[in-house]
Structures are given as C-alpha cells and as structure tokens.
Design an enzyme around this catalytic site. Structure first.
Site, mmCIF file in Angstrom:
data_model
loop_
_atom_site.group_PDB
_atom_site.id
_atom_site.type_symbol
_atom_site.label_atom_id
_atom_site.label_comp_id
_atom_site.label_asym_id
_atom_site.label_seq_id
_atom_site.Cartn_x
_atom_site.Cartn_y
_atom_site.Cartn_z
ATOM 1 N N HIS A 110 -9.982 -25.155 -16.254
ATOM 2 C CA HIS A 110 -9.805 -24.012 -17.168
ATOM 3 C C HIS A 110 -9.796 -24.439 -18.639
ATOM 4 O O HIS A 110 -9.715 -23.612 -19.526
ATOM 5 C CB HIS A 110 -8.558 -23.195 -16.818
ATOM 6 C CG HIS A 110 -7.371 -23.987 -16.422
ATOM 7 N ND1 HIS A 110 -6.516 -24.515 -17.358
ATOM 8 C CD2 HIS A 110 -6.905 -24.373 -15.212
ATOM 9 C CE1 HIS A 110 -5.549 -25.174 -16.717
ATOM 10 N NE2 HIS A 110 -5.768 -25.114 -15.419
ATOM 11 N N GLU A 112 -7.842 -17.725 -29.152
ATOM 12 C CA GLU A 112 -6.773 -16.952 -28.487
ATOM 13 C C GLU A 112 -6.052 -16.097 -29.520
ATOM 14 O O GLU A 112 -5.915 -14.883 -29.359
ATOM 15 C CB GLU A 112 -5.800 -17.919 -27.812
ATOM 16 C CG GLU A 112 -6.487 -18.722 -26.679
ATOM 17 C CD GLU A 112 -5.593 -18.970 -25.518
ATOM 18 O OE1 GLU A 112 -4.638 -19.749 -25.660
ATOM 19 O OE2 GLU A 112 -5.813 -18.356 -24.460
ATOM 20 N N HIS A 148 -5.533 -26.524 -29.529
ATOM 21 C CA HIS A 148 -4.075 -26.505 -29.378
ATOM 22 C C HIS A 148 -3.534 -27.917 -29.226
ATOM 23 O O HIS A 148 -3.936 -28.651 -28.315
ATOM 24 C CB HIS A 148 -3.692 -25.674 -28.136
ATOM 25 C CG HIS A 148 -3.862 -24.211 -28.343
ATOM 26 N ND1 HIS A 148 -3.953 -23.313 -27.300
ATOM 27 C CD2 HIS A 148 -3.982 -23.478 -29.477
ATOM 28 C CE1 HIS A 148 -4.097 -22.081 -27.785
ATOM 29 N NE2 HIS A 148 -4.125 -22.160 -29.108
ATOM 30 N N THR A 197 -0.010 -19.837 -23.251
ATOM 31 C CA THR A 197 -1.006 -18.768 -23.070
ATOM 32 C C THR A 197 -1.676 -18.867 -21.702
ATOM 33 O O THR A 197 -2.613 -18.124 -21.411
ATOM 34 C CB THR A 197 -2.096 -18.853 -24.153
ATOM 35 O OG1 THR A 197 -2.842 -20.068 -23.945
ATOM 36 C CG2 THR A 197 -1.505 -18.822 -25.546
ATOM 37 N N THR A 198 -1.194 -19.802 -20.882
ATOM 38 C CA THR A 198 -1.696 -19.916 -19.507
ATOM 39 C C THR A 198 -0.487 -19.975 -18.573
ATOM 40 O O THR A 198 0.608 -20.353 -19.012
ATOM 41 C CB THR A 198 -2.509 -21.222 -19.310
ATOM 42 O OG1 THR A 198 -1.640 -22.338 -19.553
ATOM 43 C CG2 THR A 198 -3.696 -21.287 -20.254
ATOM 44 N N HIS A 200 -5.933 -29.576 -26.177
ATOM 45 C CA HIS A 200 -6.981 -28.923 -25.381
ATOM 46 C C HIS A 200 -7.591 -27.817 -26.236
ATOM 47 O O HIS A 200 -7.114 -27.545 -27.342
ATOM 48 C CB HIS A 200 -6.389 -28.356 -24.073
ATOM 49 C CG HIS A 200 -5.373 -27.304 -24.318
ATOM 50 N ND1 HIS A 200 -4.024 -27.592 -24.502
ATOM 51 C CD2 HIS A 200 -5.490 -25.962 -24.499
ATOM 52 C CE1 HIS A 200 -3.368 -26.469 -24.752
ATOM 53 N NE2 HIS A 200 -4.247 -25.475 -24.767
ATOM 54 N N HIS A 229 -9.752 -23.780 -26.384
ATOM 55 C CA HIS A 229 -10.144 -22.487 -25.796
ATOM 56 C C HIS A 229 -11.415 -22.062 -26.527
ATOM 57 O O HIS A 229 -11.521 -22.267 -27.748
ATOM 58 C CB HIS A 229 -9.042 -21.436 -26.001
ATOM 59 C CG HIS A 229 -7.723 -21.826 -25.408
ATOM 60 N ND1 HIS A 229 -7.309 -21.409 -24.166
ATOM 61 C CD2 HIS A 229 -6.738 -22.636 -25.892
ATOM 62 C CE1 HIS A 229 -6.106 -21.919 -23.913
ATOM 63 N NE2 HIS A 229 -5.747 -22.680 -24.929
HETATM 64 N N1 LIG Z 1 -2.541 -22.774 -24.261
HETATM 65 S S1 LIG Z 1 -1.113 -23.406 -24.591
HETATM 66 O O1 LIG Z 1 -1.192 -24.279 -25.773
HETATM 67 O O2 LIG Z 1 -0.120 -22.343 -24.699
HETATM 68 C C1 LIG Z 1 -0.612 -24.432 -23.281
HETATM 69 C C2 LIG Z 1 -1.355 -24.524 -22.109
HETATM 70 C C3 LIG Z 1 -0.933 -25.388 -21.080
HETATM 71 C C4 LIG Z 1 0.216 -26.150 -21.217
HETATM 72 C C5 LIG Z 1 0.936 -26.041 -22.387
HETATM 73 F F1 LIG Z 1 2.052 -26.747 -22.549
HETATM 74 C C6 LIG Z 1 0.523 -25.188 -23.414
HETATM 75 F F2 LIG Z 1 1.256 -25.110 -24.542
HETATM 76 ZN ZN LIG Z 2 -3.999 -23.585 -25.305
#
Ligand SMILES: NS(=O)(=O)c1cccc(F)c1F
Ligand SMILES: [Zn+2]
Length: 265
Positions: free
Chosen positions: A67, A108, A121, A207-208, A96, A98
């Site tokens: 993902h 996002e 992120h 957000t996941t 990572h 998006h």
């Molecule tokens: N999209 S996200 O930055 O909120 C996020 C996603 C997966 C694990 C996390 F710790 C995280 F912070």
């Molecule tokens: Zn993220």
C-alpha cells in the site's frame, strides 16, 4: 476480511469494518487545511521552527508493503526531531509516500481543497515517554502525541537529485512484499527545504489502519519538487493484486472541534 487497501472492495470507505474509529473518531487524518474563513488555520507566533537531526542513514531497508513504499533504517539509527510544536524529542522510525495516478491528485492533506500529486511522510515516535519505548508500543499507547509525522507535499517540476536514490530504487520493489537493502548512504536532510519554519500543525491520527489517534501532525507549506519521470516511477509500483498502486491516499476527514495552527501569517 481481505487486508485493507485502496480499491473499491478494501478502500477507505470499508476500513470502519475492522477499525470503527474510522467513522467514530473525532481526530482523524488527513484533513483539508483551510487558510481563510471560519474554520481556518490560526497563526500562532509561539510556534518555533522544526529541528531535525538526520545524520545520513548507512543501513536501511526499502520495502513495497502493497500500500506504499517505505524506507526503514536499522534500529541503530540516531535521527531525531524536536522543536516546532513539540515539547519532547522524537526518534525517526520510517518514511513513506502517498501518490495518485495523475498530477491532480495523490496527497492526503489538501490546501483549500487542492491536492498535490504526492505527499512524503516522515514518521517519528516520542522517545522520552515513560509509557513506551518503541514505535509499535507508541502506536498502541493512546498517548495523544505518541507520534509526530512531518508531511511534505510533492509537486511536479525539476528532477529532485536528493530523492533520485529513492525513485531509482522503485523499479527494484515493483512487486508487493518485495524489499531491498538500501545501497550505500541516504541523506534525508538534503531532501527537505532548508528552513522548516512555515507549517500547519494539528492533532490527528494515522491515515492508514489502525488509524490510531496519536499523531501530532506537522504539514509544511513549501512543496518539494520532483520530475514527471520521478512521479511516474511511483505509479509503476504494484499493489500485490497485479495492479499498480495508483491512489494510496485517504480522503479528508471531518475537523470536529479541532483547530489548526499555522506557524506563518
Ligand atoms: N500515513 S501515516 O504517516 O499516518 C502512517 C502510516 C503507517 C504507520 C504510521 F506510523 C503512520 F504515521
Ligand atoms: Zn502516510
């Protein structure tokens, strides 16, 4: 239940089945960052610049988890975050992305409804809390600021030489579940804008799934430029069902009683 994803069958509108907080939560992320009018971000002159200490990573894994694509340094990494709205020091965990399947969608967070083609992120966890001593424990801790995620918008422009080592590696993790050990050193600091002074900040969630409401969000105003070729490289990464990941972003969530602070006028 099939593992969560971003398709019609397992996407954001279905996540509430395994994660009720998706629909019942009052501090969900992402949000639309509104800059004028009633519920707009409010300038806070007390907000300081964000301070990052990111020595070049020497050992890391680059992974396609079906993902997103994620850069995870080995446990020994000493990268830290402080300043901004934070009162504690945070340890770097992973970064990572998006993205969308065209340049008009993919981020996002949104700014007055505008989406950017992608969002980076940088995930950190509070390393000074008496209640947990690892990232996984932090996520499960119910602490409202267990995590701090730095969000940077990506926009299409010149090639980003600092991100090239990452975008050049995407073809090596095309298949979901594949990972490579990152060759050589990676200088994350070089990817970021010089000054980390202008940002929005608010209390939100992952957000996941599990969508835990434990994140202090810091979203920077200044986008990072990447080339069209670099954007296309993200869009060629597979989701494990023989399709490219072409929209791994959650739509914006209700603000409820939250306020968004801005470090700039
Ligand atoms: N999209 S996200 O930055 O909120 C996020 C996603 C997966 C694990 C996390 F710790 C995280 F912070
Ligand atoms: Zn993220």
């Amino acid at each position: 239940m099939a593992p969560w994803g971003y398709s019609k069958e397992n996407g954001p509108a279905t996540w509430h089945k395994d994660c009720p907080i998706a629909n019942t939560g009052v501090r969900q992320s992402p949000i639309d960052l509104i800059t004028t009018g009633q519920t707009c971000a409010k300038y806070d002159s007390n907000l300081k610049p964000v301070i990052v200490s990111y020595p070049a990573f020497s050992e890391a894994t680059f992974l396609n988890n079906g993902h997103s694509v994620q850069f995870q340094p080995s446990a020994g990494n000493l990268s830290e975050l402080s300043g901004g709205p934070l009162t504690k020091k945070y340890k770097f965990e992973q970064f990572h992305f998006h993205w969308g399947n065209n340049d008009s969608e993919g981020s996002e967070h949104r700014v007055n409804g505008k989406m950017y083609p992608a969002e980076l992120h940088l995930v950190h966890w509070n390393s000074e809390s008496p209640n947990f001593s690892s990232f996984q424990e932090a996520v499960g801790s119910n602490d409202p600021h267990a995590l701090c995620v730095l969000g940077f918008f990506l926009k299409v422009g010149a090639e980003n030489a600092s991100l090239k080592p990452i975008t050049d590696l995407l073809s090596k993790v095309k298949n979901a579940g594949s990972s490579v050990s990152f060759p050589g050193k990676f200088d994350l600091k070089a990817v970021l804008p010089e000054t980390l002074t202008d940002y929005y900040t608010y209390d939100g969630s992952l957000t996941t799934p599990p969508l835990a409401e434990c994140v202090k969000w810091i979203v920077f105003k200044e986008p990072i430029e990447v080339s069209t070729a670099q954007m296309e490289a993200f869009r060629a990464v597979d989701d494990g069902h023989g399709k490219p990941i072409t929209g791994n972003y959650r739509p914006p969530c209700p603000l409820h009683t939250r306020t968004v602070a801005a470090s700039f006028k």
